[in-house]
Design a protein around this motif. Sequence first.
Motif, PDB file in Angstrom:
ATOM      1  N   CYS A  26       0.826  -1.207   0.000  1.00 25.98           N
ATOM      2  CA  CYS A  26       0.000   0.000   0.000  1.00 25.98           C
ATOM      3  C   CYS A  26       0.859   1.255   0.000  1.00 25.98           C
ATOM      4  CB  CYS A  26      -0.979   0.000   1.171  1.00 25.98           C
ATOM      5  SG  CYS A  26      -0.233   0.123   2.813  1.00 25.98           S
ATOM      6  N   VAL A  27       2.067   1.170   0.539  1.00 31.99           N
ATOM      7  CA  VAL A  27       2.982   2.313   0.513  1.00 31.99           C
ATOM      8  C   VAL A  27       3.417   2.588  -0.924  1.00 31.99           C
ATOM      9  CG1 VAL A  27       5.165   3.232   1.363  1.00 31.99           C
ATOM     10  CG2 VAL A  27       3.771   1.767   2.846  1.00 31.99           C
ATOM     11  N   GLY A  28       3.767   1.528  -1.642  1.00 32.26           N
ATOM     12  CA  GLY A  28       4.154   1.695  -3.040  1.00 32.26           C
ATOM     13  C   GLY A  28       3.027   2.222  -3.894  1.00 32.26           C
ATOM     14  N   ALA A  30       0.491   4.064  -2.944  1.00 32.90           N
ATOM     15  CA  ALA A  30       0.249   5.461  -2.599  1.00 32.90           C
ATOM     16  C   ALA A  30       1.331   6.365  -3.181  1.00 32.90           C
ATOM     17  CB  ALA A  30       0.176   5.621  -1.087  1.00 32.90           C
ATOM     18  N   ALA A  31       2.572   5.905  -3.148  1.00 28.35           N
ATOM     19  CA  ALA A  31       3.666   6.705  -3.698  1.00 28.35           C
ATOM     20  C   ALA A  31       3.506   6.879  -5.208  1.00 28.35           C
ATOM     21  CB  ALA A  31       5.007   6.059  -3.367  1.00 28.35           C
ATOM     22  N   ARG A  32       3.115   5.803  -5.890  1.00 26.32           N
ATOM     23  CA  ARG A  32       2.902   5.912  -7.341  1.00 26.32           C
ATOM     24  C   ARG A  32       1.761   6.877  -7.641  1.00 26.32           C
ATOM     25  NH1 ARG A  32       3.997   0.369  -7.192  1.00 26.32           N
ATOM     26  NH2 ARG A  32       1.793  -0.165  -7.121  1.00 26.32           N
ATOM     27  N   GLN A  33       0.685   6.775  -6.879  1.00 27.26           N
ATOM     28  CA  GLN A  33      -0.449   7.659  -7.107  1.00 27.26           C
ATOM     29  C   GLN A  33      -0.064   9.116  -6.886  1.00 27.26           C
ATOM     30  OE1 GLN A  33      -3.984   8.068  -4.362  1.00 27.26           O
ATOM     31  NE2 GLN A  33      -4.977   6.886  -6.004  1.00 27.26           N
ATOM     32  N   ALA A  34       0.825   9.354  -5.942  1.00 29.77           N
ATOM     33  CA  ALA A  34       1.253  10.717  -5.634  1.00 29.77           C
ATOM     34  C   ALA A  34       2.338  11.216  -6.581  1.00 29.77           C
ATOM     35  CB  ALA A  34       1.757  10.783  -4.194  1.00 29.77           C
ATOM     36  N   GLY A  35       2.803  10.355  -7.478  1.00 31.92           N
ATOM     37  CA  GLY A  35       3.856  10.754  -8.397  1.00 31.92           C
ATOM     38  C   GLY A  35       5.212  10.870  -7.732  1.00 31.92           C
ATOM     39  N   LEU A  36       5.386  10.170  -6.615  1.00 27.64           N
ATOM     40  CA  LEU A  36       6.644  10.225  -5.876  1.00 27.64           C
ATOM     41  C   LEU A  36       7.590   9.162  -6.442  1.00 27.64           C
ATOM     42  CD1 LEU A  36       8.115  11.479  -3.413  1.00 27.64           C
ATOM     43  CD2 LEU A  36       7.137   9.629  -2.035  1.00 27.64           C
ATOM     44  N   PRO A  37       8.702   9.556  -7.011  1.00 31.10           N
ATOM     45  CA  PRO A  37       9.592   8.576  -7.642  1.00 31.10           C
ATOM     46  C   PRO A  37      10.313   7.714  -6.607  1.00 31.10           C
ATOM     47  CG  PRO A  37      10.586  10.754  -7.720  1.00 31.10           C
ATOM     48  CD  PRO A  37       9.198  10.944  -7.179  1.00 31.10           C
ATOM     49  N   PHE A  38      10.228   6.407  -6.773  1.00 29.20           N
ATOM     50  CA  PHE A  38      10.885   5.461  -5.887  1.00 29.20           C
ATOM     51  C   PHE A  38      11.182   4.201  -6.677  1.00 29.20           C
ATOM     52  CE2 PHE A  38       6.643   3.850  -5.922  1.00 29.20           C
ATOM     53  CZ  PHE A  38       6.724   2.503  -5.623  1.00 29.20           C
ATOM     54  N   VAL A  39      11.919   3.297  -6.060  1.00 25.84           N
ATOM     55  CA  VAL A  39      12.207   1.996  -6.647  1.00 25.84           C
ATOM     56  C   VAL A  39      11.907   0.939  -5.593  1.00 25.84           C
ATOM     57  CG1 VAL A  39      14.021   0.462  -7.505  1.00 25.84           C
ATOM     58  CG2 VAL A  39      13.949   2.845  -8.242  1.00 25.84           C
ATOM     59  N   GLY A  40      11.282  -0.175  -6.007  1.00 25.81           N
ATOM     60  CA  GLY A  40      11.103  -1.286  -5.097  1.00 25.81           C
ATOM     61  C   GLY A  40       9.681  -1.743  -4.935  1.00 25.81           C
ATOM     62  N   GLY A  41       9.445  -2.496  -3.873  1.00 29.29           N
ATOM     63  CA  GLY A  41       8.140  -3.063  -3.589  1.00 29.29           C
ATOM     64  C   GLY A  41       8.287  -4.285  -2.704  1.00 29.29           C
ATOM     65  N   PRO A  42       7.219  -5.029  -2.478  1.00 30.04           N
ATOM     66  CA  PRO A  42       7.300  -6.261  -1.678  1.00 30.04           C
ATOM     67  C   PRO A  42       8.184  -7.309  -2.354  1.00 30.04           C
ATOM     68  CG  PRO A  42       5.027  -5.516  -1.932  1.00 30.04           C
ATOM     69  CD  PRO A  42       5.842  -4.721  -2.897  1.00 30.04           C
ATOM     70  N   VAL A  43       8.978  -8.006  -1.563  1.00 35.68           N
ATOM     71  CA  VAL A  43       9.865  -9.040  -2.112  1.00 35.68           C
ATOM     72  C   VAL A  43       9.673 -10.392  -1.426  1.00 35.68           C
ATOM     73  CG1 VAL A  43      11.612  -7.412  -2.935  1.00 35.68           C
ATOM     74  CG2 VAL A  43      11.749  -8.289  -0.587  1.00 35.68           C
ATOM     75  N   LEU A 220      -5.248   1.797   0.719  1.00 38.51           N
ATOM     76  CA  LEU A 220      -4.567   2.915   0.081  1.00 38.51           C
ATOM     77  C   LEU A 220      -4.559   4.150   0.975  1.00 38.51           C
ATOM     78  CD1 LEU A 220      -3.140   3.999  -2.437  1.00 38.51           C
ATOM     79  CD2 LEU A 220      -5.396   4.554  -3.385  1.00 38.51           C
ATOM     80  N   ALA A 221      -5.636   4.369   1.722  1.00 33.38           N
ATOM     81  CA  ALA A 221      -5.683   5.520   2.627  1.00 33.38           C
ATOM     82  C   ALA A 221      -4.575   5.431   3.674  1.00 33.38           C
ATOM     83  CB  ALA A 221      -7.054   5.607   3.303  1.00 33.38           C
ATOM     84  N   PHE A 222      -4.325   4.230   4.172  1.00 30.54           N
ATOM     85  CA  PHE A 222      -3.242   4.033   5.124  1.00 30.54           C
ATOM     86  C   PHE A 222      -1.900   4.297   4.441  1.00 30.54           C
ATOM     87  CE2 PHE A 222      -0.201   1.114   7.276  1.00 30.54           C
ATOM     88  CZ  PHE A 222      -0.195   1.733   8.510  1.00 30.54           C
TER      89      PHE A 222
END
Length: 235
Positions: A26-28, A30-43, A220-222
Amino acid sequence: MTTQCSTTTPPVPARFLLLGDSHAGCVGRAARQAGLPFVGGPVGSGRDFLGPFLDVDDGDGDLVFRDAETLRLVREFLDVLGVTGFAGLGVPLVCTFGLSAHTVATRQNWDIHRDRHGTVPEGFLRSKLFAALVRAGVRGALAFYEHTAALGLRVLAPLPPQRVPGMSDPAVFFAAQDVIGAELAARGVEIVDLRARVTDGSGRQRPAFCQADDTIHGNLAFGRLVVAELLDRGL
């Protein structure tokens, strides 16, 4: 439960590397929805990152995950960031390893410690023995954070949703989470604690921040609240 892992290749330099279990999903999002550039996800799943799950390379001292698929994914993420290992990581690490307190709190694991009323006594939950048992249960995650501290990385760990499934003992969940959080903080990890904003009077996650179709995940809200807190911390 493990959500599908995804890599974000940002159009501008990434602000952080996200690694974790399904709670990172859900963090990933939310970050994508906000347009915040990051790399990664659950592994992987939460239980994958409690016991020993990595080694230290004898050659360069970097971290090597034992599971082949996790190792592949992490190396893929590091490649996107243009580094060959954690030692070269130039962005903060947002990580949920070791924070699956509901797994640590599995009821049957604590049956031997129950009193005649079927309750795990409060005194035991505050004892050195309990803390030692919890530390042993998450020793793999603690080793990971010891290594990231030795590498000088900035690490932020969002506490998981305050949801206790039927398989878990609520009292053990909350007590174990406190032990784990203190251990991570002692290793230099910044704890992202949203409990005051997302829980009710019982300490449980409010429905507005729960994934509706399961018993442990945030929605997603969280995730948006976590991302907002990350931004407030300068990510």
